[in-house]
Design a protein around this motif. Structure first.
Motif, PDB file in Angstrom:
ATOM      1  N   LYS A  84       5.903 -22.595   9.776  1.00 21.91           N
ATOM      2  CA  LYS A  84       5.858 -21.052  10.240  1.00 21.91           C
ATOM      3  C   LYS A  84       6.819 -20.093   9.383  1.00 21.91           C
ATOM      4  O   LYS A  84       6.602 -18.753   9.174  1.00 21.91           O
ATOM      5  CB  LYS A  84       6.640 -21.049  11.632  1.00 21.91           C
ATOM      6  N   ARG A  85       7.841 -20.875   8.737  1.00 16.65           N
ATOM      7  CA  ARG A  85       8.911 -19.940   7.929  1.00 16.65           C
ATOM      8  C   ARG A  85       8.390 -19.699   6.477  1.00 16.65           C
ATOM      9  O   ARG A  85       8.376 -18.734   5.871  1.00 16.65           O
ATOM     10  CB  ARG A  85      10.302 -20.446   8.123  1.00 16.65           C
ATOM     11  N   PHE A  86       7.962 -20.554   5.886  1.00 24.53           N
ATOM     12  CA  PHE A  86       7.741 -20.923   4.638  1.00 24.53           C
ATOM     13  C   PHE A  86       5.995 -20.974   4.142  1.00 24.53           C
ATOM     14  O   PHE A  86       5.796 -20.964   3.100  1.00 24.53           O
ATOM     15  CB  PHE A  86       8.450 -22.040   3.602  1.00 24.53           C
ATOM     16  N   GLY A  87       5.182 -21.325   5.068  1.00 19.28           N
ATOM     17  CA  GLY A  87       3.923 -21.548   5.042  1.00 19.28           C
ATOM     18  C   GLY A  87       3.142 -20.444   4.221  1.00 19.28           C
ATOM     19  O   GLY A  87       2.216 -20.897   3.338  1.00 19.28           O
ATOM     20  N   ARG A  88       3.335 -19.411   4.645  1.00 22.06           N
ATOM     21  CA  ARG A  88       2.730 -18.343   3.895  1.00 22.06           C
ATOM     22  C   ARG A  88       3.017 -17.886   2.435  1.00 22.06           C
ATOM     23  O   ARG A  88       2.126 -17.500   1.722  1.00 22.06           O
ATOM     24  CB  ARG A  88       3.075 -16.798   4.931  1.00 22.06           C
ATOM     25  N   TYR A  89       3.923 -18.632   1.859  1.00 23.25           N
ATOM     26  CA  TYR A  89       4.362 -18.532   0.682  1.00 23.25           C
ATOM     27  C   TYR A  89       3.500 -19.427  -0.306  1.00 23.25           C
ATOM     28  O   TYR A  89       3.566 -19.328  -1.494  1.00 23.25           O
ATOM     29  CB  TYR A  89       6.007 -18.631   0.135  1.00 23.25           C
ATOM     30  N   VAL A  90       2.786 -20.396   0.306  1.00 25.75           N
ATOM     31  CA  VAL A  90       2.012 -21.430  -0.329  1.00 25.75           C
ATOM     32  C   VAL A  90       0.580 -21.362   0.279  1.00 25.75           C
ATOM     33  O   VAL A  90      -0.124 -22.179   0.178  1.00 25.75           O
ATOM     34  CB  VAL A  90       2.818 -22.734  -0.213  1.00 25.75           C
ATOM     35  N   PHE A  91       0.261 -20.098   0.734  1.00 24.02           N
ATOM     36  CA  PHE A  91      -1.129 -20.286   1.394  1.00 24.02           C
ATOM     37  C   PHE A  91      -1.253 -21.140   2.335  1.00 24.02           C
ATOM     38  O   PHE A  91      -2.623 -21.609   2.488  1.00 24.02           O
ATOM     39  CB  PHE A  91      -2.085 -20.191   0.163  1.00 24.02           C
ATOM     40  N   LEU A  92      -0.529 -21.642   3.303  1.00 21.15           N
ATOM     41  CA  LEU A  92      -0.612 -22.342   4.407  1.00 21.15           C
ATOM     42  C   LEU A  92      -0.119 -21.591   5.662  1.00 21.15           C
ATOM     43  O   LEU A  92       1.050 -22.008   5.829  1.00 21.15           O
ATOM     44  CB  LEU A  92      -0.019 -23.686   4.057  1.00 21.15           C
ATOM     45  N   PRO A  93      -1.018 -20.721   6.234  1.00 23.88           N
ATOM     46  CA  PRO A  93      -0.570 -20.108   7.445  1.00 23.88           C
ATOM     47  C   PRO A  93      -0.090 -21.280   8.618  1.00 23.88           C
ATOM     48  O   PRO A  93      -0.871 -22.224   8.312  1.00 23.88           O
ATOM     49  CB  PRO A  93      -1.530 -19.093   7.628  1.00 23.88           C
ATOM     50  N   LEU A  94       0.514 -20.830   9.421  1.00 19.79           N
ATOM     51  CA  LEU A  94       0.963 -21.649  10.685  1.00 19.79           C
ATOM     52  C   LEU A  94      -0.307 -22.033  11.598  1.00 19.79           C
ATOM     53  O   LEU A  94      -0.606 -23.118  12.002  1.00 19.79           O
ATOM     54  CB  LEU A  94       1.873 -21.047  11.447  1.00 19.79           C
ATOM     55  N   SER A  95      -1.281 -20.905  11.646  1.00 22.04           N
ATOM     56  CA  SER A  95      -2.508 -21.227  12.600  1.00 22.04           C
ATOM     57  C   SER A  95      -3.462 -22.348  11.642  1.00 22.04           C
ATOM     58  O   SER A  95      -3.837 -23.223  12.309  1.00 22.04           O
ATOM     59  CB  SER A  95      -3.453 -20.048  12.428  1.00 22.04           C
ATOM     60  N   THR A  96      -3.365 -22.397  10.336  1.00 26.55           N
ATOM     61  CA  THR A  96      -4.257 -23.220   9.785  1.00 26.55           C
ATOM     62  C   THR A  96      -3.536 -24.775   9.699  1.00 26.55           C
ATOM     63  O   THR A  96      -4.303 -25.820  10.071  1.00 26.55           O
ATOM     64  CB  THR A  96      -4.326 -23.144   8.028  1.00 26.55           C
ATOM     65  N   TYR A  97      -2.093 -24.681   9.959  1.00 30.91           N
ATOM     66  CA  TYR A  97      -1.588 -25.854   9.887  1.00 30.91           C
ATOM     67  C   TYR A  97      -1.768 -26.377  11.277  1.00 30.91           C
ATOM     68  O   TYR A  97      -1.868 -27.861  11.438  1.00 30.91           O
ATOM     69  CB  TYR A  97      -0.006 -25.709   9.716  1.00 30.91           C
ATOM     70  N   ARG A  98      -1.646 -25.534  12.320  1.00 34.84           N
ATOM     71  CA  ARG A  98      -1.810 -26.134  13.719  1.00 34.84           C
ATOM     72  C   ARG A  98      -3.292 -26.640  14.084  1.00 34.84           C
ATOM     73  O   ARG A  98      -3.439 -27.644  14.736  1.00 34.84           O
ATOM     74  CB  ARG A  98      -1.453 -24.947  14.620  1.00 34.84           C
ATOM     75  N   LYS A  99      -4.335 -26.062  13.504  1.00 40.97           N
ATOM     76  CA  LYS A  99      -5.915 -26.453  13.415  1.00 40.97           C
ATOM     77  C   LYS A  99      -5.748 -27.870  13.071  1.00 40.97           C
ATOM     78  O   LYS A  99      -6.591 -28.825  13.431  1.00 40.97           O
ATOM     79  CB  LYS A  99      -6.683 -25.628  12.876  1.00 40.97           C
ATOM     80  N   LEU A 100      -4.975 -28.041  11.604  1.00 39.04           N
ATOM     81  CA  LEU A 100      -5.145 -29.330  11.123  1.00 39.04           C
ATOM     82  C   LEU A 100      -4.496 -30.277  11.886  1.00 39.04           C
ATOM     83  O   LEU A 100      -5.069 -31.279  12.323  1.00 39.04           O
ATOM     84  CB  LEU A 100      -4.472 -29.154  10.010  1.00 39.04           C
ATOM     85  N   THR A 120      -4.973 -26.234  -1.320  1.00 40.99           N
ATOM     86  CA  THR A 120      -3.715 -25.902  -0.751  1.00 40.99           C
ATOM     87  C   THR A 120      -3.400 -26.886   0.534  1.00 40.99           C
ATOM     88  O   THR A 120      -2.343 -27.624   0.511  1.00 40.99           O
ATOM     89  CB  THR A 120      -3.605 -24.415  -0.216  1.00 40.99           C
ATOM     90  N   VAL A 121      -4.363 -26.983   1.348  1.00 42.72           N
ATOM     91  CA  VAL A 121      -4.286 -27.803   2.420  1.00 42.72           C
ATOM     92  C   VAL A 121      -4.082 -29.197   1.902  1.00 42.72           C
ATOM     93  O   VAL A 121      -3.270 -29.884   2.303  1.00 42.72           O
ATOM     94  CB  VAL A 121      -5.534 -27.617   3.440  1.00 42.72           C
ATOM     95  N   ARG A 122      -4.720 -29.741   1.048  1.00 45.17           N
ATOM     96  CA  ARG A 122      -4.607 -31.039   0.605  1.00 45.17           C
ATOM     97  C   ARG A 122      -3.312 -31.344   0.086  1.00 45.17           C
ATOM     98  O   ARG A 122      -2.862 -32.290  -0.081  1.00 45.17           O
ATOM     99  CB  ARG A 122      -5.838 -31.275  -0.602  1.00 45.17           C
TER     100      ARG A 122
END
Length: 205
Positions: A84-100, A120-122
């Motif tokens: 949530k805090r740093f994901g946007r800096y590496v193109f990993l938004p929290l919404s994408t992470y939660r879906k994964l 990125t997700v990989r």
């Protein structure tokens, strides 16, 4: 980009292994550009290409296991807060992470395999796998298979283009556009499936 890569590759196969491992931790430059470059410059024959594939797959898997260990140490709540805090800096938004993470809970192996084919997700999927206590054997197996598919594709493209005037960086960015489109389609399908499941649950309840 080719200057630093050439310098690292000067150390031989160990350099290739280091590139593949570190790329999963700090994905700059992107892996597909690195793999294109390796296929174009470091594989004079198919036997060498096969060796590069094995080494890069081993390095990619090791890098993913690093993030798996980090996620397991952090736990689900702290991993969620970190993304949530740093994901946007590496193109990993929290919404994408939660879906994964949601996909992990349903089908761990399939989610790990598919995520391994998404830019990125990989790189950071291991955090979620470790935080959710996904069995390490299932995660490692899916990561190994996914890395084999991903790495072989770009190494082979680079190998086919060796000796031409094509620039791996420009080609890499074109590939990014294609893969991002595939990624967007995947997550839209995942969202649509989730909505349908919720509606079915509400209708059944």
């Amino acid at each position: 980009m080719t200057g630093p890569l050439s310098a690292i590759l000067g150390s031989g196969l160990l350099g290739v292994f280091c590139i593949a491992s570190v790329e999963k931790i700090f994905p700059a430059p992107p892996s597909h550009i690195v793999l294109l470059f390796l296929g174009m410059t470091a594989a004079p024959g198919l036997d060498r290409l096969e060796l590069l594939l094995l080494i890069t797959v081993a390095g990619s898997t090791l890098g993913s296991l690093f993030w798996y260990a980090m996620g397991r140490r952090l736990g689900e709540e702290r991993a969620d807060a970190l993304v949530k805090r740093f994901g946007r800096y590496v193109f990993l938004p929290l919404s994408t992470y939660r879906k994964l993470a949601e996909a992990y809970r349903r089908k761990a192996f399939v989610a790990s395999l598919v995520a391994q084919l998404i830019p990125t997700v990989r790189n950071y999927l291991g955090i979620g796998a470790g935080a959710l206590r996904l069995p390490i054997l299932a995660f490692a197996s899916a990561t190994l298979l996914g890395a084999m598919i991903w790495n072989s594709a770009f190494l082979l493209i680079g190998y086919v283009m060796r000796g031409t005037d094509h620039n791996p960086v420009s080609i890499g960015f074109r590939i990014i556009a294609i893969v991002v489109l595939v990624e967007a389609t995947f997550f839209l399908a995942l969202r649509y499936r989730s909505i349908r499941r919720r509606r079915a649950e509400l209708a059944g309840g």
